[in-house]
Design a protein around this motif. Structure first.
Motif, PDB file in Angstrom:
ATOM      1  N   LEU A 116       0.858  -1.182   0.000  1.00 55.80           N
ATOM      2  CA  LEU A 116       0.000   0.000   0.000  1.00 55.80           C
ATOM      3  C   LEU A 116       0.895   1.233   0.000  1.00 55.80           C
ATOM      4  O   LEU A 116       1.823   1.326   0.814  1.00 55.80           O
ATOM      5  N   ASP A 117       0.625   2.158  -0.895  1.00 54.95           N
ATOM      6  CA  ASP A 117       1.486   3.339  -1.019  1.00 54.95           C
ATOM      7  C   ASP A 117       0.647   4.541  -1.429  1.00 54.95           C
ATOM      8  O   ASP A 117       0.128   4.600  -2.537  1.00 54.95           O
ATOM      9  N   GLY A 118       0.495   5.505  -0.510  1.00 55.58           N
ATOM     10  CA  GLY A 118      -0.193   6.735  -0.873  1.00 55.58           C
ATOM     11  C   GLY A 118      -1.476   6.964  -0.102  1.00 55.58           C
ATOM     12  O   GLY A 118      -1.666   6.468   1.013  1.00 55.58           O
ATOM     13  N   PHE A 119      -2.388   7.713  -0.730  1.00 48.15           N
ATOM     14  CA  PHE A 119      -3.609   8.179  -0.079  1.00 48.15           C
ATOM     15  C   PHE A 119      -4.837   7.419  -0.592  1.00 48.15           C
ATOM     16  O   PHE A 119      -5.020   7.297  -1.806  1.00 48.15           O
ATOM     17  N   PRO A 120      -5.680   6.947   0.320  1.00 44.52           N
ATOM     18  CA  PRO A 120      -6.969   6.414  -0.117  1.00 44.52           C
ATOM     19  C   PRO A 120      -7.866   7.576  -0.562  1.00 44.52           C
ATOM     20  O   PRO A 120      -7.640   8.733  -0.184  1.00 44.52           O
ATOM     21  N   ARG A 204     -10.625  21.531   5.778  1.00 43.93           N
ATOM     22  CA  ARG A 204     -10.820  21.072   7.134  1.00 43.93           C
ATOM     23  C   ARG A 204     -11.180  19.584   7.214  1.00 43.93           C
ATOM     24  O   ARG A 204     -11.217  19.025   8.307  1.00 43.93           O
ATOM     25  N   ASN A 205     -11.455  18.961   6.078  1.00 43.14           N
ATOM     26  CA  ASN A 205     -11.777  17.533   6.056  1.00 43.14           C
ATOM     27  C   ASN A 205     -10.714  16.818   5.222  1.00 43.14           C
ATOM     28  O   ASN A 205     -10.634  16.995   4.012  1.00 43.14           O
ATOM     29  N   PHE A 206      -9.896  16.009   5.895  1.00 41.27           N
ATOM     30  CA  PHE A 206      -8.715  15.410   5.264  1.00 41.27           C
ATOM     31  C   PHE A 206      -8.740  13.879   5.344  1.00 41.27           C
ATOM     32  O   PHE A 206      -9.356  13.310   6.235  1.00 41.27           O
ATOM     33  N   VAL A 207      -7.946  13.267   4.467  1.00 41.58           N
ATOM     34  CA  VAL A 207      -7.596  11.848   4.595  1.00 41.58           C
ATOM     35  C   VAL A 207      -6.062  11.762   4.550  1.00 41.58           C
ATOM     36  O   VAL A 207      -5.424  12.302   3.641  1.00 41.58           O
ATOM     37  N   GLY A 208      -5.498  11.096   5.550  1.00 45.16           N
ATOM     38  CA  GLY A 208      -4.046  10.944   5.610  1.00 45.16           C
ATOM     39  C   GLY A 208      -3.575   9.753   4.788  1.00 45.16           C
ATOM     40  O   GLY A 208      -4.373   8.931   4.321  1.00 45.16           O
ATOM     41  N   PRO A 209      -2.258   9.626   4.573  1.00 48.95           N
ATOM     42  CA  PRO A 209      -1.720   8.489   3.809  1.00 48.95           C
ATOM     43  C   PRO A 209      -1.772   7.211   4.619  1.00 48.95           C
ATOM     44  O   PRO A 209      -1.894   7.229   5.849  1.00 48.95           O
ATOM     45  N   VAL A 210      -1.645   6.094   3.931  1.00 48.33           N
ATOM     46  CA  VAL A 210      -1.533   4.797   4.615  1.00 48.33           C
ATOM     47  C   VAL A 210      -0.163   4.701   5.265  1.00 48.33           C
ATOM     48  O   VAL A 210       0.871   4.995   4.639  1.00 48.33           O
ATOM     49  N   VAL A 211      -0.144   4.294   6.537  1.00 47.96           N
ATOM     50  CA  VAL A 211       1.107   4.136   7.279  1.00 47.96           C
ATOM     51  C   VAL A 211       1.083   2.776   7.974  1.00 47.96           C
ATOM     52  O   VAL A 211       0.034   2.150   8.114  1.00 47.96           O
ATOM     53  N   ALA A 212       2.253   2.313   8.407  1.00 47.67           N
ATOM     54  CA  ALA A 212       2.331   1.037   9.101  1.00 47.67           C
ATOM     55  C   ALA A 212       1.664   1.126  10.459  1.00 47.67           C
ATOM     56  O   ALA A 212       1.729   2.159  11.130  1.00 47.67           O
ATOM     57  N   SER A 213       1.028   0.060  10.877  1.00 46.26           N
ATOM     58  CA  SER A 213       0.372   0.039  12.185  1.00 46.26           C
ATOM     59  C   SER A 213       1.396  -0.165  13.295  1.00 46.26           C
ATOM     60  O   SER A 213       2.428  -0.786  13.088  1.00 46.26           O
TER      61      SER A 213
END
Length: 213
Positions: A116-120, A204-213
């Motif tokens: 997984l790489d990037g933003f949903p 004001r409404n964002f989605v962050g990138p996928v990161v490791a848990s």
């Protein structure tokens, strides 16, 4: 009458006619010996050069190991999405005007490692009314390799709205499209009304990138 028999031993300088005196024969033997020595020396130089080239080439071949190919992107069909702990959002919503976060977990439910790489892409939907969250580019990220059963996560940031107010959407569904996919999956929205993004205002409404848990 008999004719002398010519022999082809060595070079012309080493040939001696029959009947030659002992001194000539000795000189001929020395010439043949010198010719053989020069031939052996040339062969030794050629062999040493071949060994030197092989010795140089071997480390060069060992210095460039094959690079393993990265795993393929995770498919939406191989990912199990769920709400995860760690956000500030409250079920049903709270404190209109406040900024809230909700965390989404993505578990690899497939049988092979994927990436997984990037933003949903995330859209909050209430019937025909939708609110698209923008990418939070200020957050750094890198590709995440997910082995079967492993999980990654991303965070939604949104402004809490007041039910019934203008410019407020009361989502029923969060439509999520993982990075490098076109297929989406739906998640039931649990976090109450959301103030819509004003086109001319600060995001004001964002989605962050996928990161490791």
């Amino acid at each position: 009458m008999s004719w002398p028999i010519r022999t082809r031993t060595g070079s012309r300088q080493g040939r001696v006619r029959p009947g030659a005196d002992p001194a000539a024969r000795a000189r001929s033997a020395r010439v043949r010996t010198a010719v053989r020595a020069r031939s052996a020396a040339r062969a030794g130089v050629r062999a040493a050069g071949t060994l030197a080239v092989a010795a140089v080439a071997a480390p060069l071949a060992l210095a460039a190991p094959a690079t393993a190919a990265p795993p393929p992107p995770c498919l939406t069909s191989d990912l199990a999405l769920s709400w995860a702990p760690g956000g500030t959002a409250v079920s049903g919503g709270t404190e209109p005007g406040s900024s809230r976060t909700a965390v989404v977990s993505l578990r690899n439910a497939g049988t092979a490692t994927c990436m997984l790489d990037g933003f949903p892409k995330v859209t909050l939907a209430q019937g025909a009314t939708t609110e698209n969250l923008v990418d939070q580019r200020s957050v750094s990220h890198s590709a995440v390799d997910l082995e079967p059963g492993a999980s990654a996560r991303f965070t939604l940031t949104f402004q809490q709205g007041q039910s019934g107010d203008d410019g407020v959407v009361e989502p029923v569904t969060a439509i999520v499209t993982p990075p490098n996919n076109t297929a989406s999956t739906n998640m039931r929205w649990r976090w109450g009304p959301v103030a819509e993004q004003e086109s001319a205002g600060t995001p004001r409404n964002f989605v962050g990138p996928v990161v490791a848990s």
